[in-house]
Each structure stands twice: as C-alpha cells, then as structure tokens.
Design an enzyme around this catalytic site. Structure first.
Site, PDB file in Angstrom:
ATOM      1  N   LYS A  22      65.093  43.584  45.480  1.00 13.36           N
ATOM      2  CA  LYS A  22      65.998  44.543  46.129  1.00 13.36           C
ATOM      3  C   LYS A  22      67.355  43.911  46.447  1.00 13.36           C
ATOM      4  O   LYS A  22      68.397  44.475  46.117  1.00 13.36           O
ATOM      5  CB  LYS A  22      65.365  45.051  47.435  1.00 13.36           C
ATOM      6  CG  LYS A  22      66.348  45.763  48.342  1.00 13.36           C
ATOM      7  CD  LYS A  22      65.715  46.274  49.605  1.00 13.36           C
ATOM      8  CE  LYS A  22      66.006  45.571  50.879  1.00 13.36           C
ATOM      9  NZ  LYS A  22      67.287  45.501  51.481  1.00 13.36           N
ATOM     10  N   ASN A  23      67.332  42.748  47.083  1.00 14.60           N
ATOM     11  CA  ASN A  23      68.598  42.212  47.587  1.00 14.60           C
ATOM     12  C   ASN A  23      69.482  41.633  46.489  1.00 14.60           C
ATOM     13  O   ASN A  23      70.661  41.372  46.725  1.00 14.60           O
ATOM     14  CB  ASN A  23      68.344  41.220  48.728  1.00 14.60           C
ATOM     15  CG  ASN A  23      67.885  41.964  49.990  1.00 14.60           C
ATOM     16  OD1 ASN A  23      68.024  43.194  50.085  1.00 14.60           O
ATOM     17  ND2 ASN A  23      67.315  41.236  50.936  1.00 14.60           N
ATOM     18  N   CYS A 117      69.132  47.900  58.581  1.00 11.97           N
ATOM     19  CA  CYS A 117      68.144  47.724  59.638  1.00 11.97           C
ATOM     20  C   CYS A 117      68.838  47.300  60.941  1.00 11.97           C
ATOM     21  O   CYS A 117      69.855  46.609  60.915  1.00 11.97           O
ATOM     22  CB  CYS A 117      67.133  46.653  59.244  1.00 11.97           C
ATOM     23  SG  CYS A 117      66.154  47.105  57.798  1.00 11.97           S
ATOM     24  N   ARG A 122      75.628  43.622  63.701  1.00 13.91           N
ATOM     25  CA  ARG A 122      75.696  43.091  62.335  1.00 13.91           C
ATOM     26  C   ARG A 122      77.160  43.087  61.882  1.00 13.91           C
ATOM     27  O   ARG A 122      77.604  43.991  61.181  1.00 13.91           O
ATOM     28  CB  ARG A 122      74.807  43.912  61.393  1.00 13.91           C
ATOM     29  CG  ARG A 122      73.330  43.775  61.716  1.00 13.91           C
ATOM     30  CD  ARG A 122      72.440  44.481  60.718  1.00 13.91           C
ATOM     31  NE  ARG A 122      72.409  43.813  59.424  1.00 13.91           N
ATOM     32  CZ  ARG A 122      71.592  44.170  58.431  1.00 13.91           C
ATOM     33  NH1 ARG A 122      70.742  45.166  58.606  1.00 13.91           N
ATOM     34  NH2 ARG A 122      71.625  43.531  57.276  1.00 13.91           N
ATOM     35  N   ASP A 305      63.369  37.657  56.449  1.00 15.56           N
ATOM     36  CA  ASP A 305      62.781  38.915  55.970  1.00 15.56           C
ATOM     37  C   ASP A 305      61.255  38.832  55.824  1.00 15.56           C
ATOM     38  O   ASP A 305      60.614  39.812  55.455  1.00 15.56           O
ATOM     39  CB  ASP A 305      63.421  39.327  54.628  1.00 15.56           C
ATOM     40  CG  ASP A 305      64.894  39.678  54.797  1.00 15.56           C
ATOM     41  OD1 ASP A 305      65.340  39.876  55.943  1.00 15.56           O
ATOM     42  OD2 ASP A 305      65.605  39.745  53.772  1.00 15.56           O
ATOM     43  N   ARG A 397      62.721  52.181  51.454  1.00 17.51           N
ATOM     44  CA  ARG A 397      64.011  51.602  51.069  1.00 17.51           C
ATOM     45  C   ARG A 397      63.829  50.331  50.245  1.00 17.51           C
ATOM     46  O   ARG A 397      64.701  49.973  49.460  1.00 17.51           O
ATOM     47  CB  ARG A 397      64.823  51.248  52.328  1.00 17.51           C
ATOM     48  CG  ARG A 397      65.441  52.444  53.014  1.00 17.51           C
ATOM     49  CD  ARG A 397      66.417  51.983  54.087  1.00 17.51           C
ATOM     50  NE  ARG A 397      67.078  50.786  53.639  1.00 17.51           N
ATOM     51  CZ  ARG A 397      67.288  49.691  54.385  1.00 17.51           C
ATOM     52  NH1 ARG A 397      66.909  49.660  55.632  1.00 17.51           N
ATOM     53  NH2 ARG A 397      67.898  48.647  53.883  1.00 17.51           N
TER      54      ARG A 397
END
Ligand code: EPZ
Length: 427
Positions: A22-23, A117, A122, A305, A397
């Site tokens: 994903k990232n 999230c 952030r 994570d 997600r």
C-alpha cells in the site's frame, strides 16, 4: 455500515499470498503524473486507498485503464489539472503526494490538506521545507495547500525528523528540477526504495534510496515504464503475527524476507519458530507467547505500523511487556478496545505496559484506524467465541480481501452488512 463477525479460538493454518505494498502504491500512482508517456503498474493492491487515488488521477485528466485486477495502465499526457479537492482526496494521508508530483509536473499544485489515520498531530512542515528549498512558494489558502514555482532548482534538504512522506514528496518534486538535490536524514523504508526504483525505471537519476542520504539529479523528461510494486511488508507482518497469536502455522508467500527482519526478530523473542525461504516466511507458535519489549522506530527499526498487532499478541504473553511508540504521538487509541476484550494494558505517554492475561474474551469492538483494525481482527481470532469488529472501512483502506485471506487459513470471519446479511467484498 459493514462489520466483521469473527468466531475465534482456532489456530490459523496454511499459506497466504501477500499483495503489493500500500505505502509504495500510494506514492507510485501520483508519481505517474511525472511521466511523458503511459505507464503500466503491476501488483497493485485492491484496496480502497488505491481506488481513491485512481479516481483522483482520472479527475486530474489522466486516462486510467484497469488491465486486470492488479494491473493498471495510466496515460498522464492529458492530465492538465493541478487541483486535488477534499472530495477527491477523501481524507487520505497519501493525497499529499500529489503536491510533489503536481509541483514536479506543472510547477503548481493545490491540494486539500492530507488526512489519514488519527495519531495526533500529523504535520507536513518537512514536506513544505523541502519544496521551499527547491524554490517553490507554499501557502495555506482557503483550506488548501497551494504550492507554486517559476522553476525548481536542486538543493540540499536536511530533514529535522525522519519522515517517509517528506522524503517521498521531495523526491517527486526534485526528480525533474534542474541540478542536484540531496536529502539528508532521509527515511529508509522499503517503499522509499520502491518509489526511487520506479522513478529510475522512467529515466530518473536517483541514488542512495534506502540510506539516509538520497541524491537526485534532475532530468528533463521521464518516459513510460512497466513496473511491479514490492510486496506489502505490513500486510505480511500482520498475517505473521496473527499466525503466532493464534498458535498457528502459516506460510506467508510473495514476500521479501529482508523487509521483515525486525518483525521476524521480535516474533522469535516471543517464542515463534520462523523458517525463511527466498520469497516466503513460515511462522509457527506452540504454546503461550513469551513477553518482550518493543520500541517502534523508522526503518530498519520495528515498524510503527505493526505496533497494534504485536501488542495484541503480547496481551496473552507470559509476563509483562513494554511497547514504546517512537514515531507517532498518539498511536494507542486501540488499547481501550483491547481492554474490552480483557487485555491488561496501561498506557503512560508513549509507552504501554502490557501484563499478559491467559486469554482474550470476545466483545464488540471498533477499528479506530487501519492497523488498529487489523489488531482487532487478530484479537477476535484469538478469543474463543464471537467478536464483532465495527468501522471496518478503515481496514479496507489497506488490506486486500482480508476476510477471504483469513478464511483460507481456516479462520471463521464474515463481512456482514447493515441488515445482517453476508456482504461480499468484490474485488
Ligand atoms: C507514512 O506516514 C505511512 N503512511 C504510515 O503508515 C506510517 O505510520 C508512517 O509513514 C511511518 O512509517 C503512508 O505511507 C501513506 P512520516 P507519513 O512522515 O509519511 C513527523 C499505515 O498504517 N513529521 O514518516 O505521514 C510525524 O508527525 C500508515 O499504513 C513531522 O513532524 O509519516 C511523525 O511523528 C499510517 N513533520 C513522524 O514525523 C512532517 O512534515 C513520521 O511521519 C512529517 C512528519
């Protein structure tokens, strides 16, 4: 609102195939905008963050065509817009990558502030510092981040904090700037290397990705490419921890074991047996896990994570473990949910003291964010009886076909819709 209903208490057994990261995907998709030709991206995970980004690319004028479930062809030649609205970004953190990519392409970007999230504040000050060093003017106007430059010039940027997002975004903005950009104190995650490899496959000149110093020599044009995204380190780690937490025996396939070193090391400390193969890792656990202490850190440290998932395993370990969060200010919101299931966890600032209990008990819980949601599924699989997990859109997600994958390992997990009917997550 859909939810997961899990009947836990059975060890997971079997093999599971890990999807694309994903990232990495969420940076590579915006990066396509820097190309002068169509690009084919393979091993794309089928997750809602990717769907959101593909829609945003279409709205910017790119031609997006799915070739199969995990391969997309994107032709960015007609992508003439530079505005990514709140609706297009849908609260994603990764929408910030449009700033670097659009700045690199049009010298102009107007992007809704990134969401993602909720781990406390952030900020994106390091992204902005990088863009400004390259010669851009950045302002927050009418709730949008606006960046513009008449030209982008290579520069040296020292990051005050090791930031994945800032490292990626500065790479995106610098890749077509004139001259040399040097990012010092850069993040070293596998997805940073993947983005650099992707850009280099289009003709970029990036060296040092995966180390703390990345050097980017700007090029005028980037050409089309066909590129396969790396396997998802965190999805793999999630299934590995789930295997150990349920006393199971699971082989995660299509992984890069080198990316999993810190997770493997910690699972071994908890008593798991690990076998490593070229592209697979087998995890077996007999009996109750042993306690261990964990501190999350930027790569190659233990990934933040994976913090909620491993803390869930430690909730039933023999003895007391201390988990310290070294990346985010507020990543323990899930603890309240775990305590509903009988976990004994005290949070004090950035540390959680986990006193292992014999068993977790089923309860209705919420996925407070993406990885917290994965941890609730693991907890549900550990607890004998029925656990319901709500607010699962967070989980969608970032995890492809999660009920199907856990079911293939023998788990009893169903997706139920508002009316109590089984809901299929169609890919
Ligand atoms: C990425 O977020 C990931 N998201 C996160 O994964 C992950 O937790 C995080 O990196 C750390 O590994 C994506 O890749 C889309 P950072 P990012 O910039 O880039 C501070 C998941 O579960 N900071 O590396 O937003 C920040 O507050 C998600 O998949 C600044 O101070 O994280 C944090 O304390 C959740 N100023 C630390 O740096 C800045 O300008 C690391 O943040 C930027 C960050």
């Amino acid at each position: 609102m859909e939810k997961f209903v899990i009947s836990g208490g059975k060890p997971l057994k079997g093999r599971v195939h890990i999807s694309g990261a994903k990232n990495a995907a969420v940076a590579i998709l915006p990066a396509v905008l820097l190309s002068d030709e169509p690009c084919i991206i393979e091993n794309l995970p089928q997750i809602s963050d990717v769907a959101t980004l593909l829609k945003a690319l279409s709205s910017l004028g790119a031609d997006v065509k799915m070739i199969n479930k995990s391969t997309v062809e994107i032709d960015p030649r007609h992508a003439s817009y530079f505005v990514v609205t709140k609706e297009m970004a849908q609260g994603m953190r990764a929408s910030s990558y449009f700033l670097g990519a659009l700045l690199g392409r049009h010298k102009r970007a107007r992007v809704a502030p990134p969401g993602g999230c909720d781990f406390g504040v952030r900020p994106i000050d390091q992204h902005i510092k990088g863009f400004e060093a390259l010669g851009a003017y950045v302002a927050i106007e009418n709730g949008m981040v606006d960046a513009r430059a008449s030209s982008l010039q290579g520069a040296s940027v020292y990051l005050d904090v090791v930031s994945v997002g800032a490292t990626m975004n500065i790479m995106l903005a610098a890749v077509k700037a004139s001259g040399l950009t040097v990012i010092e104190n850069a993040a070293r995650e596998p997805h940073i290397v993947d983005l650099a490899n992707f850009l280099n496959s289009m003709g970029a000149d990036i060296m040092g990705a995966g180390t703390g110093v990345i050097k980017i020599r700007g090029v005028e044009h980037l050409h089309g490419t066909q590129y396969s995204i790396i396997p998802d380190q965190i999805e793999a780690g999630t299934y590995m921890v789930a295997a150990a937490a349920t006393g199971g025996d699971v082989t995660v396939e299509n992984v890069t074991p080198k990316h999993l070193e810190s997770i493997i090391a910690k699972l071994i400390e908890t008593g798991a047996e690990i076998e490593e193969y070229d592209e697979a890792v087998r995890v077996k656990m007999n009996g109750r896990p042993r306690r261990c202490n964990i501190k999350t850190m930027p790569h190659p440290g233990f990934p933040t994570d994976m913090q909620p998932q491993i803390a869930t395993l430690l909730a039933i370990a023999e003895g007391t473990s201390i988990v310290t969060e070294g990346v985010w200010d507020g990543r323990f919101r899930y603890v309240e949910q775990l305590t509903l299931m009988g976990a004994d966890i005290q949070v004090d600032g950035k540390s959680a003291v986990i006193t292992g209990v014999d068993k977790l008990k089923p309860a209705p819980v919420r996925a407070v964010d993406l990885r917290a949601g994965a941890a609730m599924i693991i907890a549900g699989l550990m607890a004998e009886g029925i656990t319901e997990v709500e607010e699962i859109s967070h989980i969608d997600r970032g995890y492809e076909l999660i009920t199907e994958k856990f079911s293939s390992l023998g788990a009893d997990i169903k997706r139920i819709d508002d009316y109590g009917n089984l809901a299929a997550k169609l890919a």
